[in-house]
Motif scaffolding. Sequence first.
Motif, PDB file in Angstrom:
ATOM      1  N   PRO A 192      14.100 -27.157  26.628  1.00  0.00           N
ATOM      2  CA  PRO A 192      13.541 -26.884  27.961  1.00  0.00           C
ATOM      3  C   PRO A 192      13.379 -25.403  28.272  1.00  0.00           C
ATOM      4  CG  PRO A 192      15.130 -28.668  28.105  1.00  0.00           C
ATOM      5  CD  PRO A 192      15.225 -28.120  26.695  1.00  0.00           C
ATOM      6  N   LEU A 193      14.243 -24.547  27.696  1.00  0.00           N
ATOM      7  CA  LEU A 193      14.134 -23.111  27.956  1.00  0.00           C
ATOM      8  C   LEU A 193      12.941 -22.481  27.247  1.00  0.00           C
ATOM      9  CD1 LEU A 193      17.911 -22.075  27.757  1.00  0.00           C
ATOM     10  CD2 LEU A 193      16.532 -22.589  29.780  1.00  0.00           C
ATOM     11  N   MET A 194      12.301 -23.224  26.329  1.00  0.00           N
ATOM     12  CA  MET A 194      11.113 -22.723  25.640  1.00  0.00           C
ATOM     13  C   MET A 194       9.842 -23.028  26.430  1.00  0.00           C
ATOM     14  SD  MET A 194      12.007 -23.905  21.720  1.00  0.00           S
ATOM     15  CE  MET A 194      10.686 -22.948  20.957  1.00  0.00           C
ATOM     16  N   LEU A 195       9.927 -23.957  27.369  1.00  0.00           N
ATOM     17  CA  LEU A 195       8.723 -24.436  28.039  1.00  0.00           C
ATOM     18  C   LEU A 195       8.004 -23.381  28.881  1.00  0.00           C
ATOM     19  CD1 LEU A 195       9.859 -28.035  29.068  1.00  0.00           C
ATOM     20  CD2 LEU A 195       8.559 -27.305  27.054  1.00  0.00           C
ATOM     21  N   PRO A 196       8.708 -22.494  29.614  1.00  0.00           N
ATOM     22  CA  PRO A 196       7.970 -21.478  30.380  1.00  0.00           C
ATOM     23  C   PRO A 196       7.028 -20.645  29.515  1.00  0.00           C
ATOM     24  CG  PRO A 196      10.242 -21.553  31.107  1.00  0.00           C
ATOM     25  CD  PRO A 196      10.154 -22.443  29.893  1.00  0.00           C
ATOM     26  N   PHE A 197       7.459 -20.284  28.299  1.00  0.00           N
ATOM     27  CA  PHE A 197       6.583 -19.545  27.391  1.00  0.00           C
ATOM     28  C   PHE A 197       5.355 -20.386  27.033  1.00  0.00           C
ATOM     29  CE2 PHE A 197       5.336 -18.751  22.927  1.00  0.00           C
ATOM     30  CZ  PHE A 197       4.922 -17.438  23.030  1.00  0.00           C
ATOM     31  N   GLY A 198       5.562 -21.688  26.818  1.00  0.00           N
ATOM     32  CA  GLY A 198       4.454 -22.568  26.455  1.00  0.00           C
ATOM     33  C   GLY A 198       3.469 -22.803  27.581  1.00  0.00           C
ATOM     34  N   PHE A 199       3.929 -22.646  28.824  1.00  0.00           N
ATOM     35  CA  PHE A 199       3.061 -22.906  29.979  1.00  0.00           C
ATOM     36  C   PHE A 199       2.441 -21.638  30.566  1.00  0.00           C
ATOM     37  CE2 PHE A 199       5.950 -26.770  30.987  1.00  0.00           C
ATOM     38  CZ  PHE A 199       5.300 -27.508  30.018  1.00  0.00           C
ATOM     39  N   ALA A 200       2.988 -20.472  30.254  1.00  0.00           N
ATOM     40  CA  ALA A 200       2.600 -19.235  30.936  1.00  0.00           C
ATOM     41  C   ALA A 200       1.118 -18.920  30.798  1.00  0.00           C
ATOM     42  CB  ALA A 200       3.445 -18.067  30.427  1.00  0.00           C
TER      43      ALA A 200
ATOM     44  N   ALA B 127      -0.201 -20.063  23.866  1.00  0.00           N
ATOM     45  CA  ALA B 127       1.106 -19.444  24.113  1.00  0.00           C
ATOM     46  C   ALA B 127       1.172 -18.095  23.419  1.00  0.00           C
ATOM     47  CB  ALA B 127       2.233 -20.346  23.612  1.00  0.00           C
ATOM     48  N   GLY B 128       1.618 -17.088  24.144  1.00  0.00           N
ATOM     49  CA  GLY B 128       1.759 -15.761  23.556  1.00  0.00           C
ATOM     50  C   GLY B 128       0.458 -15.154  23.087  1.00  0.00           C
ATOM     51  N   GLY B 129      -0.668 -15.600  23.662  1.00  0.00           N
ATOM     52  CA  GLY B 129      -1.974 -15.073  23.278  1.00  0.00           C
ATOM     53  C   GLY B 129      -2.626 -15.806  22.133  1.00  0.00           C
ATOM     54  N   ALA B 130      -1.908 -16.705  21.477  1.00  0.00           N
ATOM     55  CA  ALA B 130      -2.473 -17.478  20.370  1.00  0.00           C
ATOM     56  C   ALA B 130      -2.940 -18.839  20.874  1.00  0.00           C
ATOM     57  CB  ALA B 130      -1.445 -17.652  19.263  1.00  0.00           C
ATOM     58  N   MET B 131      -3.982 -19.365  20.250  1.00  0.00           N
ATOM     59  CA  MET B 131      -4.507 -20.659  20.649  1.00  0.00           C
ATOM     60  C   MET B 131      -4.648 -21.560  19.431  1.00  0.00           C
ATOM     61  SD  MET B 131      -8.003 -21.619  22.707  1.00  0.00           S
ATOM     62  CE  MET B 131      -8.360 -23.323  23.153  1.00  0.00           C
ATOM     63  N   GLY B 132      -4.161 -22.774  19.563  1.00  0.00           N
ATOM     64  CA  GLY B 132      -4.298 -23.781  18.519  1.00  0.00           C
ATOM     65  C   GLY B 132      -4.214 -25.146  19.158  1.00  0.00           C
ATOM     66  N   ALA B 133      -3.866 -26.125  18.375  1.00  0.00           N
ATOM     67  CA  ALA B 133      -3.663 -27.475  18.886  1.00  0.00           C
ATOM     68  C   ALA B 133      -2.391 -28.029  18.279  1.00  0.00           C
ATOM     69  CB  ALA B 133      -4.851 -28.368  18.556  1.00  0.00           C
TER      70      ALA B 133
END
Length: 237
Positions: free
Chosen positions: A197-205, A104-110
């Motif tokens: 729920p409004l945060m999910l699009p950022f998490g999926f983009a 998300a947002g260019g960052a990767m983690g778990a």
Amino acid sequence: MPSSSKGGRNNKESAAPGVPLIKWVSRLAIAVLVFAICGFLDTIKHRWYVLDPTSLHELAQAAIASSPNDTAGMISHIVSNLTATYPSSIAWNTNADEWVFNNAGGAMGAMYIIHASITEYLIIFGTPLGTEGHTGLHTADDYFNILVGEQWAFSPGQLEMERYPAGSVHHLPRGTAKQYKMHEGCFALEYARGWIPLMLPFGFADTLTSTLDIPTLYNTVRVTGRETMRNLFIGKI
């Protein structure tokens, strides 16, 4: 008869311009109603919170003290404390092996999703490798309780970075965006409260536009949806 027919056509033509106006007035009325409902719900969403930032910060600090240099031990301490402290009517995901990637947002983690509802989520997020990116611009307040390593952050205009070591909390208020970095190996207990729920699009983009990691997307949706529904059906949202 011809003049009567002509008059009928004129009546139809004069009535026609009013139809689009009625449609736009109706749409405006619906938009105002939706805005009013959303505004009202935003003022009462705190009624559905089951966690609070201060207690979670104290829990994160206790976990660090109980299991120094042992991330798995910290997570176990946190989950055990939550299930023992809060009522059984709150659903917790106690399967600490249920980790999924998060891009998300260019960052990767778990992340390991401990709790999810319409108005809150609580996860363990991090990576032993380090990562950085954009925090996103959210409708929820976000609290990063650092367990291991450090998180760095930066806002436009700052000439020095913000540094959040283990035991500290980085509060990102709703409507605020920053660049952030999980420096080297860093894990955090992340708590968000607001309209999740409004945060999910950022998490999926990033998955939909870059990684195309469909299995991770599926598992993220599956676990998030399952935990949200569990809390919804036991009377908490």
